[in-house]
Design a protein around this motif. Structure first.
Motif, PDB file in Angstrom:
ATOM      1  N   GLU A  31       0.888  -1.061   0.070  1.00 33.53           N
ATOM      2  CA  GLU A  31       0.119   0.024   0.015  1.00 33.53           C
ATOM      3  C   GLU A  31       0.802   1.177  -0.031  1.00 33.53           C
ATOM      4  O   GLU A  31       0.284   2.285  -0.167  1.00 33.53           O
ATOM      5  N   LEU A  32       2.250   1.285   0.240  1.00 29.13           N
ATOM      6  CA  LEU A  32       2.767   2.302   0.314  1.00 29.13           C
ATOM      7  C   LEU A  32       2.967   2.833  -1.133  1.00 29.13           C
ATOM      8  O   LEU A  32       3.269   2.159  -2.051  1.00 29.13           O
ATOM      9  N   LYS A  33       2.996   4.087  -1.158  1.00 31.89           N
ATOM     10  CA  LYS A  33       2.825   4.810  -2.381  1.00 31.89           C
ATOM     11  C   LYS A  33       4.227   5.887  -2.899  1.00 31.89           C
ATOM     12  O   LYS A  33       4.515   6.459  -2.035  1.00 31.89           O
ATOM     13  N   PRO A  34       4.954   5.164  -3.679  1.00 37.39           N
ATOM     14  CA  PRO A  34       6.149   5.941  -4.077  1.00 37.39           C
ATOM     15  C   PRO A  34       5.907   7.433  -4.649  1.00 37.39           C
ATOM     16  O   PRO A  34       4.882   7.649  -5.632  1.00 37.39           O
ATOM     17  N   THR A  35       6.357   8.295  -4.080  1.00 41.60           N
ATOM     18  CA  THR A  35       6.096   9.721  -4.303  1.00 41.60           C
ATOM     19  C   THR A  35       7.305  10.651  -4.727  1.00 41.60           C
ATOM     20  O   THR A  35       7.105  11.759  -5.525  1.00 41.60           O
ATOM     21  N   ALA A  36       8.406  10.302  -4.529  1.00 41.77           N
ATOM     22  CA  ALA A  36       9.512  11.173  -4.907  1.00 41.77           C
ATOM     23  C   ALA A  36      10.746  10.156  -4.940  1.00 41.77           C
ATOM     24  O   ALA A  36      10.898   9.312  -4.274  1.00 41.77           O
ATOM     25  N   VAL A  37      11.610  10.659  -5.878  1.00 40.22           N
ATOM     26  CA  VAL A  37      12.973  10.102  -5.832  1.00 40.22           C
ATOM     27  C   VAL A  37      14.158  11.051  -5.446  1.00 40.22           C
ATOM     28  O   VAL A  37      13.997  12.421  -6.013  1.00 40.22           O
ATOM     29  N   GLY A  38      15.002  10.548  -4.882  1.00 41.89           N
ATOM     30  CA  GLY A  38      16.157  11.368  -4.383  1.00 41.89           C
ATOM     31  C   GLY A  38      17.416  11.105  -5.063  1.00 41.89           C
ATOM     32  O   GLY A  38      17.774   9.958  -5.201  1.00 41.89           O
ATOM     33  N   TRP A  39      18.023  12.213  -5.592  1.00 45.12           N
ATOM     34  CA  TRP A  39      19.157  11.972  -6.479  1.00 45.12           C
ATOM     35  C   TRP A  39      20.271  12.903  -6.006  1.00 45.12           C
ATOM     36  O   TRP A  39      20.118  14.047  -6.152  1.00 45.12           O
ATOM     37  N   LYS A  40      21.359  12.178  -5.778  1.00 45.98           N
ATOM     38  CA  LYS A  40      22.395  12.815  -4.947  1.00 45.98           C
ATOM     39  C   LYS A  40      23.417  13.047  -6.193  1.00 45.98           C
ATOM     40  O   LYS A  40      23.775  12.138  -7.156  1.00 45.98           O
ATOM     41  N   ALA A  58       9.382  20.752 -15.747  1.00 42.88           N
ATOM     42  CA  ALA A  58       8.718  20.976 -14.584  1.00 42.88           C
ATOM     43  C   ALA A  58       7.816  22.196 -14.439  1.00 42.88           C
ATOM     44  O   ALA A  58       7.758  23.199 -15.453  1.00 42.88           O
ATOM     45  N   ASP A  59       6.734  22.249 -13.548  1.00 48.58           N
ATOM     46  CA  ASP A  59       5.925  23.162 -13.619  1.00 48.58           C
ATOM     47  C   ASP A  59       6.347  23.883 -11.987  1.00 48.58           C
ATOM     48  O   ASP A  59       5.777  24.954 -11.694  1.00 48.58           O
ATOM     49  N   THR A  60       7.024  23.293 -11.270  1.00 53.79           N
ATOM     50  CA  THR A  60       7.373  23.857  -9.872  1.00 53.79           C
ATOM     51  C   THR A  60       8.841  23.189  -9.445  1.00 53.79           C
ATOM     52  O   THR A  60       9.142  21.904  -9.815  1.00 53.79           O
ATOM     53  N   ILE A  61       9.477  24.337  -9.251  1.00 50.67           N
ATOM     54  CA  ILE A  61      10.773  24.053  -8.432  1.00 50.67           C
ATOM     55  C   ILE A  61      11.169  24.912  -7.227  1.00 50.67           C
ATOM     56  O   ILE A  61      10.811  26.020  -7.232  1.00 50.67           O
ATOM     57  N   ILE A  62      11.576  24.146  -6.320  1.00 47.50           N
ATOM     58  CA  ILE A  62      11.812  24.710  -5.043  1.00 47.50           C
ATOM     59  C   ILE A  62      12.955  24.322  -4.559  1.00 47.50           C
ATOM     60  O   ILE A  62      13.488  23.115  -4.379  1.00 47.50           O
ATOM     61  N   GLU A  63      13.776  25.291  -4.335  1.00 47.34           N
ATOM     62  CA  GLU A  63      15.217  25.024  -3.796  1.00 47.34           C
ATOM     63  C   GLU A  63      15.252  25.472  -2.447  1.00 47.34           C
ATOM     64  O   GLU A  63      14.875  26.647  -2.050  1.00 47.34           O
ATOM     65  N   LYS A  64      15.989  24.614  -1.840  1.00 52.69           N
ATOM     66  CA  LYS A  64      16.377  24.972  -0.043  1.00 52.69           C
ATOM     67  C   LYS A  64      17.819  24.584   0.165  1.00 52.69           C
ATOM     68  O   LYS A  64      18.187  23.588  -0.136  1.00 52.69           O
ATOM     69  N   TRP A  65      18.326  25.616   1.067  1.00 47.24           N
ATOM     70  CA  TRP A  65      19.552  25.500   1.543  1.00 47.24           C
ATOM     71  C   TRP A  65      19.497  24.538   2.964  1.00 47.24           C
ATOM     72  O   TRP A  65      18.673  25.255   3.610  1.00 47.24           O
ATOM     73  N   MET A  66      20.004  23.413   2.979  1.00 53.94           N
ATOM     74  CA  MET A  66      19.899  22.723   4.131  1.00 53.94           C
ATOM     75  C   MET A  66      20.732  21.733   4.478  1.00 53.94           C
ATOM     76  O   MET A  66      21.333  21.171   3.553  1.00 53.94           O
ATOM     77  N   LYS A  73      13.534  20.439  -5.068  1.00 52.15           N
ATOM     78  CA  LYS A  73      12.338  19.713  -5.215  1.00 52.15           C
ATOM     79  C   LYS A  73      11.618  19.999  -6.421  1.00 52.15           C
ATOM     80  O   LYS A  73      11.160  21.117  -6.719  1.00 52.15           O
ATOM     81  N   VAL A  74      11.683  19.013  -7.544  1.00 52.45           N
ATOM     82  CA  VAL A  74      11.164  19.407  -8.988  1.00 52.45           C
ATOM     83  C   VAL A  74      10.026  18.765  -9.105  1.00 52.45           C
ATOM     84  O   VAL A  74       9.993  17.209  -9.233  1.00 52.45           O
ATOM     85  N   HIS A  75       8.777  19.253  -9.423  1.00 50.48           N
ATOM     86  CA  HIS A  75       7.460  18.589 -10.099  1.00 50.48           C
ATOM     87  C   HIS A  75       7.477  18.479 -11.507  1.00 50.48           C
ATOM     88  O   HIS A  75       7.631  19.526 -11.849  1.00 50.48           O
ATOM     89  N   LEU A  76       7.434  17.217 -11.861  1.00 48.29           N
ATOM     90  CA  LEU A  76       7.423  17.180 -13.493  1.00 48.29           C
ATOM     91  C   LEU A  76       5.890  17.410 -13.895  1.00 48.29           C
ATOM     92  O   LEU A  76       4.881  17.020 -13.461  1.00 48.29           O
ATOM     93  N   LYS A  77       5.764  18.422 -14.999  1.00 41.62           N
ATOM     94  CA  LYS A  77       4.499  18.799 -15.209  1.00 41.62           C
ATOM     95  C   LYS A  77       3.885  17.955 -15.968  1.00 41.62           C
ATOM     96  O   LYS A  77       2.486  17.673 -15.877  1.00 41.62           O
ATOM     97  N   VAL A  85       5.862   8.250 -10.159  1.00 43.22           N
ATOM     98  CA  VAL A  85       6.659   9.146  -9.202  1.00 43.22           C
ATOM     99  C   VAL A  85       6.771  10.510 -10.059  1.00 43.22           C
ATOM    100  O   VAL A  85       7.013  10.541 -11.384  1.00 43.22           O
ATOM    101  N   GLU A  86       6.349  11.654  -9.409  1.00 39.76           N
ATOM    102  CA  GLU A  86       6.375  12.831 -10.210  1.00 39.76           C
ATOM    103  C   GLU A  86       7.276  13.825  -9.872  1.00 39.76           C
ATOM    104  O   GLU A  86       7.450  15.165 -10.196  1.00 39.76           O
ATOM    105  N   ILE A  87       8.018  13.636  -8.592  1.00 34.73           N
ATOM    106  CA  ILE A  87       8.885  14.413  -7.937  1.00 34.73           C
ATOM    107  C   ILE A  87      10.378  13.943  -7.736  1.00 34.73           C
ATOM    108  O   ILE A  87      10.504  12.930  -7.232  1.00 34.73           O
ATOM    109  N   VAL A  88      10.990  14.873  -8.210  1.00 34.49           N
ATOM    110  CA  VAL A  88      12.627  14.545  -8.043  1.00 34.49           C
ATOM    111  C   VAL A  88      13.078  15.438  -7.237  1.00 34.49           C
ATOM    112  O   VAL A  88      13.240  16.770  -7.409  1.00 34.49           O
ATOM    113  N   LYS A  89      13.719  15.022  -6.269  1.00 34.37           N
ATOM    114  CA  LYS A  89      14.644  15.649  -5.338  1.00 34.37           C
ATOM    115  C   LYS A  89      15.920  15.614  -5.681  1.00 34.37           C
ATOM    116  O   LYS A  89      16.496  14.545  -5.736  1.00 34.37           O
ATOM    117  N   VAL A  90      16.700  16.573  -6.183  1.00 38.93           N
ATOM    118  CA  VAL A  90      18.001  16.725  -6.688  1.00 38.93           C
ATOM    119  C   VAL A  90      18.817  17.356  -5.485  1.00 38.93           C
ATOM    120  O   VAL A  90      18.437  18.373  -4.918  1.00 38.93           O
TER     121      VAL A  90
END
Length: 177
Positions: A31-40, A58-66, A73-77, A85-90
């Motif tokens: 039942e777990l739903k994959p929602t994002a992939v993390g790419w290092k 993409a239609d949304t890109i949010i960058e954060k210094w952390m 965080k990139v949402h594929l349009k 999976v629609e979200i790529v975390k670079v």
């Protein structure tokens, strides 16, 4: 980039199916739903190149210094990756880190809460897992499972939920609330 992501997710998915096949509570894992992939990425230059490459898709890109590095965080349009999976975390690799680059993890959304998810994982005696938290955002906890050289992050929210909380906190800081 999308071809490389899909190839890596396909290989990851095979490993994940093998893991799920050996579980006591298969229904929970299925039942777990994959929602994002993390790419290092190796460094800032590669990070910038990959974010730029994804920009037109993409239609949304949010960058954060952390934690000493940039994370986008990139949402594929229009495109969806393997398993929807629609979200790529670079993620830029932290300075001094020797972590492998490429596919780092997949975020899985669990409909159930952290205590329940913890109980399910604890019942799996052969599973390597731990509870993790974010130093930047208090109360943001998840469970990480390591298997076959990859990681699954089991979360009761999505990265977009977290982004919303972070933006609200930033707005409150700016407004002095």
């Amino acid at each position: 980039m999308l071809d490389e992501l899909n190839g890596a997710l396909g290989t990851y998915g095979q490993k994940w199916q093998m893991l799920v096949g050996g579980r006591k509570d298969k229904a929970f894992f299925e039942e777990l739903k994959p929602t994002a992939v993390g790419w290092k990425t190796e460094d800032r230059a590669e990070y910038d190149r990959l974010v730029a490459e994804l920009h037109d898709q993409a239609d949304t890109i949010i960058e954060k210094w952390m934690n000493g590095r940039w994370i986008a965080k990139v949402h594929l349009k229009d495109a969806k990756l393997v398993n929807g999976v629609e979200i790529v975390k670079v993620m830029q690799r932290r300075s001094g880190s020797t972590d492998a680059v490429g596919l780092d993890h997949v975020d899985f959304y669990a409909k159930t809460d952290l205590p329940h998810n913890r109980e399910v994982l604890a019942a799996e005696s052969d599973l390597k897992w731990s509870e993790e938290s974010n130093d930047v955002l208090a109360g943001y906890d998840w469970l990480s499972i390591w298997f076959e050289g990859v990681e699954a992050k089991i979360k009761s929210d999505t990265i977009l939920d977290i982004v919303g909380v972070e933006l609200k906190q930033l707005n409150e800081k700016i407004l002095g609330a």
